[in-house]
Design an enzyme around this catalytic site. Structure first.
Site, short mmCIF file in Angstrom:
data_model
loop_
_atom_site.label_atom_id
_atom_site.label_comp_id
_atom_site.label_asym_id
_atom_site.label_seq_id
_atom_site.Cartn_x
_atom_site.Cartn_y
_atom_site.Cartn_z
N ARG A 48 -7.37 -13.21 12.52
CA ARG A 48 -7.19 -11.64 11.96
C ARG A 48 -8.31 -11.21 11.31
NH1 ARG A 48 -2.31 -11.09 7.63
NH2 ARG A 48 -3.88 -11.52 6.27
N SER A 117 5.46 -9.93 13.70
CA SER A 117 5.96 -10.09 12.07
C SER A 117 7.28 -9.09 11.95
CB SER A 117 4.74 -9.33 11.27
OG SER A 117 3.54 -10.06 11.48
N LYS A 147 -2.67 -9.05 1.62
CA LYS A 147 -2.21 -8.09 1.87
C LYS A 147 -1.36 -7.14 1.00
CE LYS A 147 -1.37 -7.23 6.76
NZ LYS A 147 0.00 -7.68 7.79
#
Lengths: 217, 217
Positions: A48, A117, A147
């Site tokens: 990511r 997700s 996040k």
């Protein structure tokens, strides 16, 4: 489902730990710590990275894929369906704002795992009814620093998704050695970790602690 | 080169105007002004949008593609090779930080045009020697408000690229009705415009002015 995808899914189901790379690290440090985590037994790595253009993303993803192959670990690309297809990755992981799963499937073919997700039960049910994705990332499990804008679903969300779907479930968001037990308890098949491994003084020790049977209730 | 790609390239060569969408406009206004430009004779539209996730990008690109088809105009996707492949766009346009052209070609197949932005002569020569892309965007031609960080090559760069390659050349960056003549003079096959059309009081009139033979030296 193709045999190859079924084999990948079986590997995912049994891996227990789902490593998500930390885009705050420089590339060299990232490779180094990922290698330590793989040596300690991690078998799934999701690449990511938010910032770079697709060219740099492709190059860095390719480095990480080579590393994963040495350890026969699954290599999963976040968001970038084009890069996943080009590298023939083991999987691609989509968020709710990324390409729809059906579109991604057309690009990556039948052999690649697709993960999604979800942060609401209805998203999990929609994925179940659509029948395209192979596993779900469910969260945020706990408040998280990597996040900070992630919606907080908590173990309750995971329990609800567990009761309504048969997907392998990856608990994601703020998972640490300390709170791992409550994620297992809620029905997680795998724990996704970023900081718990990449920010640890000793990534290998963190991986071993998270994989230890004692950590599982 | 496939017949289909050759036909697309011939259309591009003769289109003279290369419309690049303005991502400062809301989607509805963008569609409206694009339609006005198409009615006035624009025949190439590149969808460029920086902000949204791939899902929204795909949806908005699909809207624009439908509009282009009504006018038999070429529809080109900026950056997003996955979206270009999914939509079977007429072309995909790459920057130097995007996926390498060879990788993009593997994903989009032989029928799709691939364009590349260059802001240095050496980039144009590399593209020529690699033999993958179909046309070049050369710029920035003039100082520009929509991409203030773009490197400024000027008409000199275009002249240099013209002398070293046979690509159709799209002059891009700050092109307006007022300075169009000096871009044609430098050897441009097409003029790329954003603000000159999308910020015009009357987009159709701007297109007609840019397409008028008088604008060509």
């Amino acid at each position: 489902m193709s045999e190859r995808r079924a084999a990948r899914l079986a590997m995912l189901r049994s891996a227990r730990l789902y490593l998500v790379t930390d885009d705050r690290l420089d590339h060299h440090t990232l490779l180094q710590r990922t290698e330590q985590a793989l040596e300690a037994g991690a078998r799934v790595v999701q690449y990511r990275a938010k910032a770079p253009g697709r060219r740099q993303f492709l190059e860095q993803a390719a480095d990480l894929q080579r590393l994963c192959r040495r350890f026969e670990a699954l290599f999963i690309v976040n968001d970038a369906v084009d890069v996943a297809a080009l590298l023939d990755a083991d999987g691609v992981h989509l968020g709710q704002d990324d390409l729809p799963a059906g579109a991604a499937r057309r690009l990556v073919g039948d052999d690649m795992l697709i993960g999604l997700s979800v942060s609401h039960l209805r998203e999990a049910i929609a994925a179940r009814d659509e029948g395209v994705v192979d596993y779900l990332g469910v969260g945020a499990m706990f408040p998280t620093g990597t996040k900070p804008d992630a919606e907080y679903g908590g173990p309750e969300l995971l329990r609800a998704v567990r009761s309504q779907t048969c997907f392998p479930l990856v608990a994601i968001g703020g998972v640490s050695v300390e709170n791992a037990a409550s994620a297992w308890e809620a029905g997680a098949d795998l724990l996704a970790v970023v900081s718990a491994v990449f920010s640890a003084d000793d990534p290998a020790r963190a991986v071993r602690a998270l994989l230890a049977p004692a950590a599982r209730s």
